[in-house]
Design an enzyme around this catalytic site. Structure first.
Site, mmCIF file in Angstrom:
data_model
loop_
_atom_site.group_PDB
_atom_site.id
_atom_site.type_symbol
_atom_site.label_atom_id
_atom_site.label_comp_id
_atom_site.label_asym_id
_atom_site.label_seq_id
_atom_site.Cartn_x
_atom_site.Cartn_y
_atom_site.Cartn_z
ATOM 1 N N HIS A 124 125.772 27.339 65.171
ATOM 2 C CA HIS A 124 126.054 26.379 64.104
ATOM 3 C C HIS A 124 125.470 26.837 62.770
ATOM 4 O O HIS A 124 125.283 26.040 61.866
ATOM 5 C CB HIS A 124 125.556 24.985 64.503
ATOM 6 C CG HIS A 124 126.237 24.485 65.738
ATOM 7 N ND1 HIS A 124 127.532 24.044 65.729
ATOM 8 C CD2 HIS A 124 125.821 24.445 67.019
ATOM 9 C CE1 HIS A 124 127.884 23.715 66.966
ATOM 10 N NE2 HIS A 124 126.854 23.952 67.768
ATOM 11 N N CYS A 165 85.520 25.830 55.670
ATOM 12 C CA CYS A 165 84.157 25.654 55.162
ATOM 13 C C CYS A 165 83.172 25.443 56.318
ATOM 14 O O CYS A 165 83.395 24.609 57.189
ATOM 15 C CB CYS A 165 83.994 24.486 54.205
ATOM 16 S SG CYS A 165 84.905 24.670 52.686
ATOM 17 N N GLU A 177 101.460 33.664 62.685
ATOM 18 C CA GLU A 177 100.135 33.467 62.110
ATOM 19 C C GLU A 177 99.241 34.682 62.204
ATOM 20 O O GLU A 177 98.414 34.897 61.325
ATOM 21 C CB GLU A 177 99.445 32.217 62.683
ATOM 22 C CG GLU A 177 99.146 32.243 64.150
ATOM 23 C CD GLU A 177 98.413 30.974 64.610
ATOM 24 O OE1 GLU A 177 98.618 30.583 65.749
ATOM 25 O OE2 GLU A 177 97.643 30.401 63.828
ATOM 26 N N ASN A 222 81.156 20.603 52.324
ATOM 27 C CA ASN A 222 82.411 20.746 53.052
ATOM 28 C C ASN A 222 83.187 19.449 52.822
ATOM 29 O O ASN A 222 82.626 18.374 52.969
ATOM 30 C CB ASN A 222 82.091 20.936 54.549
ATOM 31 C CG ASN A 222 83.326 21.180 55.379
ATOM 32 O OD1 ASN A 222 84.420 21.276 54.844
ATOM 33 N ND2 ASN A 222 83.143 21.289 56.674
ATOM 34 N N GLY A 223 84.458 19.558 52.418
ATOM 35 C CA GLY A 223 85.255 18.351 52.184
ATOM 36 C C GLY A 223 85.890 18.391 50.806
ATOM 37 O O GLY A 223 85.922 19.437 50.160
ATOM 38 N N ARG A 240 86.078 29.535 61.518
ATOM 39 C CA ARG A 240 86.705 28.385 60.872
ATOM 40 C C ARG A 240 87.594 28.807 59.706
ATOM 41 O O ARG A 240 88.416 28.032 59.239
ATOM 42 C CB ARG A 240 85.618 27.418 60.351
ATOM 43 C CG ARG A 240 84.773 26.844 61.453
ATOM 44 C CD ARG A 240 83.555 26.158 60.885
ATOM 45 N NE ARG A 240 83.860 24.879 60.279
ATOM 46 C CZ ARG A 240 83.842 23.716 60.917
ATOM 47 N NH1 ARG A 240 83.541 23.682 62.195
ATOM 48 N NH2 ARG A 240 84.125 22.600 60.296
ATOM 49 N N GLU A 254 106.048 27.525 69.960
ATOM 50 C CA GLU A 254 104.652 27.969 69.979
ATOM 51 C C GLU A 254 104.577 29.506 69.925
ATOM 52 O O GLU A 254 103.746 30.069 69.220
ATOM 53 C CB GLU A 254 103.953 27.412 71.232
ATOM 54 C CG GLU A 254 102.535 27.860 71.465
ATOM 55 C CD GLU A 254 101.583 27.605 70.307
ATOM 56 O OE1 GLU A 254 101.950 26.909 69.348
ATOM 57 O OE2 GLU A 254 100.478 28.165 70.340
ATOM 58 N N TRP A 295 86.168 27.902 52.001
ATOM 59 C CA TRP A 295 87.617 28.103 52.084
ATOM 60 C C TRP A 295 88.160 27.388 50.852
ATOM 61 O O TRP A 295 88.112 26.157 50.760
ATOM 62 C CB TRP A 295 88.144 27.499 53.377
ATOM 63 C CG TRP A 295 89.545 27.865 53.720
ATOM 64 C CD1 TRP A 295 89.960 28.972 54.396
ATOM 65 C CD2 TRP A 295 90.729 27.096 53.446
ATOM 66 N NE1 TRP A 295 91.322 28.949 54.541
ATOM 67 C CE2 TRP A 295 91.822 27.820 53.966
ATOM 68 C CE3 TRP A 295 90.985 25.888 52.802
ATOM 69 C CZ2 TRP A 295 93.134 27.373 53.876
ATOM 70 C CZ3 TRP A 295 92.287 25.442 52.708
ATOM 71 C CH2 TRP A 295 93.334 26.184 53.243
ATOM 72 N N LYS A 315 90.346 27.498 60.957
ATOM 73 C CA LYS A 315 90.409 26.988 62.327
ATOM 74 C C LYS A 315 90.469 25.463 62.346
ATOM 75 O O LYS A 315 91.173 24.874 63.154
ATOM 76 C CB LYS A 315 89.173 27.472 63.090
ATOM 77 C CG LYS A 315 89.110 27.036 64.533
ATOM 78 C CD LYS A 315 90.134 27.763 65.356
ATOM 79 C CE LYS A 315 90.174 27.304 66.788
ATOM 80 N NZ LYS A 315 91.448 27.708 67.433
ATOM 81 N N LYS A 322 102.682 31.608 66.983
ATOM 82 C CA LYS A 322 101.614 32.564 67.309
ATOM 83 C C LYS A 322 101.874 33.898 66.630
ATOM 84 O O LYS A 322 100.996 34.494 66.032
ATOM 85 C CB LYS A 322 101.588 32.727 68.826
ATOM 86 C CG LYS A 322 100.329 32.799 69.538
ATOM 87 C CD LYS A 322 99.442 31.599 69.645
ATOM 88 C CE LYS A 322 99.280 30.749 68.472
ATOM 89 N NZ LYS A 322 98.707 29.460 68.675
HETATM 90 C C1 F6R Z 1 97.616 27.650 65.551
HETATM 91 C C2 F6R Z 1 96.593 26.646 65.411
HETATM 92 C C3 F6R Z 1 96.870 25.470 64.563
HETATM 93 C C4 F6R Z 1 96.183 24.216 65.134
HETATM 94 C C5 F6R Z 1 96.348 23.049 64.156
HETATM 95 C C6 F6R Z 1 95.724 21.782 64.698
HETATM 96 O O1 F6R Z 1 97.241 28.657 66.417
HETATM 97 O O2 F6R Z 1 95.532 26.761 65.954
HETATM 98 O O3 F6R Z 1 98.233 25.272 64.386
HETATM 99 O O4 F6R Z 1 96.762 23.921 66.357
HETATM 100 O O5 F6R Z 1 95.728 23.374 62.942
HETATM 101 O O6 F6R Z 1 94.360 21.932 64.924
HETATM 102 P P1 F6R Z 1 93.579 20.954 65.864
HETATM 103 O O7 F6R Z 1 94.089 21.159 67.241
HETATM 104 O O8 F6R Z 1 92.144 21.359 65.729
HETATM 105 O O9 F6R Z 1 93.844 19.572 65.375
#
Ligand code: F6R
Length: 606
Positions: free
Chosen positions: A502, A2, A486, A99-100, A27, A479, A75, A601, A483
């Site tokens: 295992h 949002c 997602e 937002n919220g 976002r 990680e 969102w 985001k 990546k």
């Molecule tokens: C993946 C990604 C998310 C954020 C997670 C935490 O690429 O960006 O997994 O790392 O949502 O977000 P923050 O760092 O803003 O708390």
């Protein structure tokens, strides 16, 4: 998650709002809308889908003309993405964007239905809009105050009252909102990116402060109507930082920004060759006395914490527990006053990480926020804050924020190890020097993109992938796997290489490509044995290793070689091929790289 914008000034409001919303697109959202005062009436346009859908709707129907209004990217949380559920919500007298999450919206809705109100949407937001209408007495501040008393949950609200056609009202609790201060024009926004084009000056709105925004004045007051004098903040991001700058995607730009981001983050924290974190309030004395460390975060930020755990435990011999914030907050962790709880967050607004911060504070532990966004909630509420200086990270998939989070974890580990007497000053300086050399080495690693493109072309048709590694390579492979998932929507799993036999090795066939990370010299032989095991089961194996390592064709199908440095620092270099592979696989699959489906985001709800 949002986005809110609002504008009062001389420009065509709809254009400013849509442009601002575009800058908040990163976002994550599934619908959008605006409300603008047009000839004294509130004109609303909204649409499911992307902002282009809203724009084309307005092209056909005519966009609202005027100079004061609010806009929103939604969102979906309550009710599916649809035109009706999109914001703004309200009626001809009061219209809002939100937002919220409103926790007690059902009770409020029932109450309002009892008062004769009807509802069109399934959203929690509409109940707030109608509640404001119910309380409306001709005095907006009094009306908003009454709403604050009744509503539980988190909110940032932009509000228009029909009787005040030159004013945007705003209020927030938990969800972020800033007030942009221009010349003859003022703004509201979820973060600074929409205002950078017009001004760098802004106020941070605090809990339940009410803002009254006109073209030539901004007044902030308490719910009781008492005026508050606010500090003006100045954004240090420039407008170019939030533009693609010739790159096809923000993600590619941000991958390439990592050397500069790391340099900018660590340079001010190194003095006379030693890590220097005192400026943030974290003294050697404090470090010496911490008994245990908890690192709490979500997603990529949590993965940065995992690397930190290996490094801190190895160098400082201090116990570190890494937790996913949504688990930590409900597992009643054994935190004591002598512990340090580190919260890592790019946005500084992640709801679960914030809840963990509050819990750690309640239990008396010191809290340290490692945060990228200045003035964000986690930054403001942590006892100590260390800002990462990555600049705005626009792509939903985090890359440069991860690298700078790692850099701070390294500095912290070195200083802690020295403070605890676990390493000598010479060793601390040597490690710090190697960290300072990382940006240069990274520039070299960034040159391997063609190799990664080639590997990506081999992965693009896979249905599922396995990432394997040991020790720090395992932490990093988590990680890498995230990546890929997602942004390319290819399922993948990361696994401790030694654990495969295992159970999980039963999944390995020629249709399951494997990416093995083998940068840790003490574990190399072991990892290679595991690589042989999966190769023997038909898997096509790609190995990321250091340039000095020789691995034959019979062991791995493809190698990605990166410069060799101190083992402990290798994740900073090996992250790049992981990011490139995910990026190019997603590009080849034609995915929306910067805004992957279903993702936001900044995850400001639980
Ligand atoms: C993946 C990604 C998310 C954020 C997670 C935490 O690429 O960006 O997994 O790392 O949502 O977000 P923050 O760092 O803003 O708390």
């Amino acid at each position: 998650m949002c986005g809110i914008v609002g504008y009062v000034g001389k420009r065509e409001c709809a254009d400013v709002l849509v442009d601002g919303l575009k800058r908040l697109e990163y976002r994550g959202y599934d619908s959008s809308g605006i409300a603008v005062f047009q000839n004294g009436k509130i004109a609303v346009e909204k649409s499911k889908g992307k902002l282009v859908d809203l724009e084309s709707k307005m092209e056909k129907q005519g966009k609202p003309q005027g100079h004061c209004g609010i806009g929103h990217t939604r969102w979906a949380t309550h009710g599916e993405p649809s035109d009706i559920n999109s914001h703004p919500h309200g009626n001809k007298r009061v219209t809002i964007v939100h937002n919220g999450i409103i926790e007690n919206y059902r009770q409020i809705k029932e109450f309002l239905i009892g008062q004769g109100y009807g509802f069109e949407s399934e959203t929690d937001t509409e109940t707030v809009a109608k509640l404001l209408d119910y309380f409306y007495s001709g005095d907006p501040i009094e009306t908003i105050s009454k709403m604050i008393d009744k509503v539980n949950g988190s909110y940032a609200l932009g509000i228009l009252f029909r009787d005040f056609p030159d004013t945007v009202f705003a209020v927030r609790k938990e969800s972020p909102l800033i007030i942009g201060l221009g010349e003859g024009e003022n703004f509201i926004a979820s973060d600074v990116t929409p205002i950078l084009k017009y001004t760098k000056n802004y106020y941070l709105l605090e809990y339940n402060e009410i803002a009254v925004i006109k073209e030539d004045s901004v007044t902030i007051c308490t719910p009781e109507g008492k005026e508050i004098h606010k500090e003006v903040h100045t954004a240090d991001w420039d407008v170019d930082a939030a533009e693609k700058g010739g790159y096809e995607h923000f993600m590619l730009k941000e991958i390439n920004e990592q050397p500069v981001a790391i340099k900018t983050t660590i340079a001010p924290r190194i003095q006379e060759g030693m890590p220097y974190l005192e400026e943030s309030g974290l003294t050697m004395e404090m470090l010496k006395n911490y008994r245990r460390i908890f690192v709490v975060a979500c997603g990529t930020a949590m993965h940065a914490g995992l690397v930190g755990k290996y490094v801190i435990e190895k160098l400082a011999r201090v116990e570190v527990t890494v937790d996913i914030a949504s688990e930590f907050r409900y597992r009643d962790p054994l935190i004591e006053k002598e512990d340090l709880v580190i919260l890592i967050s790019q946005s500084g607004e992640t709801a679960d990480t914030y809840a963990a911060l509050k819990m750690a504070k309640e239990r008396g532990a010191d809290t340290l926020g490692i945060v990228n966004v200045k003035g964000s909630t986690i930054a403001r509420e942590s006892d100590i804050v260390i800002y990462t200086h990555a600049g705005p990270e626009i792509s939903v998939a985090s890359t440069k924020a991860y690298s700078v989070q790692l850099s701070i974890m390294y500095l912290l580990a070195f200083e802690l190890a020295y403070a605890k007497g676990a390493i000598s000053k010479e060793r601390c300086m040597e490690l710090t020097k190697q960290l300072a050399d990382i940006p240069e080495k990274l520039n070299e690693v960034l040159g391997i993109k063609e190799r990664c493109q080639f590997i990506a072309s081999r992965l693009v048709n896979a249905e599922s992938l396995l990432y394997i590694g040991r020790g720090l390579d395992y932490a990093l492979s988590m990680e890498g796997s995230l990546k890929l998932k997602e942004i390319s929507y290819i399922h993948s799993e990361s696994y401790a290489a030694g654990e495969l036999k295992h159970g999980t090795i039963s999944l390995v066939t020629e249709d399951m490509p494997v990416i093995a990370v083998a940068t840790q010299s003490n574990l190399l032989e072991k990892t290679i044995s595991n690589v042989k095991e999966v190769k023997a089961r038909g898997a096509k194996v790609n190995v990321i290793c250091t340039e000095d390592v020789e691995i034959g064709k019979d062991v791995a199908n493809h190698l990605i070689k990166i410069p060799k440095m101190e083992d402990l620092l290798m994740p900073l270099l090996a992250a790049v091929p992981m990011q490139y592979i995910a990026y190019y696989t997603a590009v080849l699959k034609g995915c929306d790289v910067d805004q992957p489906r279903n993702l936001a985001k900044s995850v400001t709800v639980e």
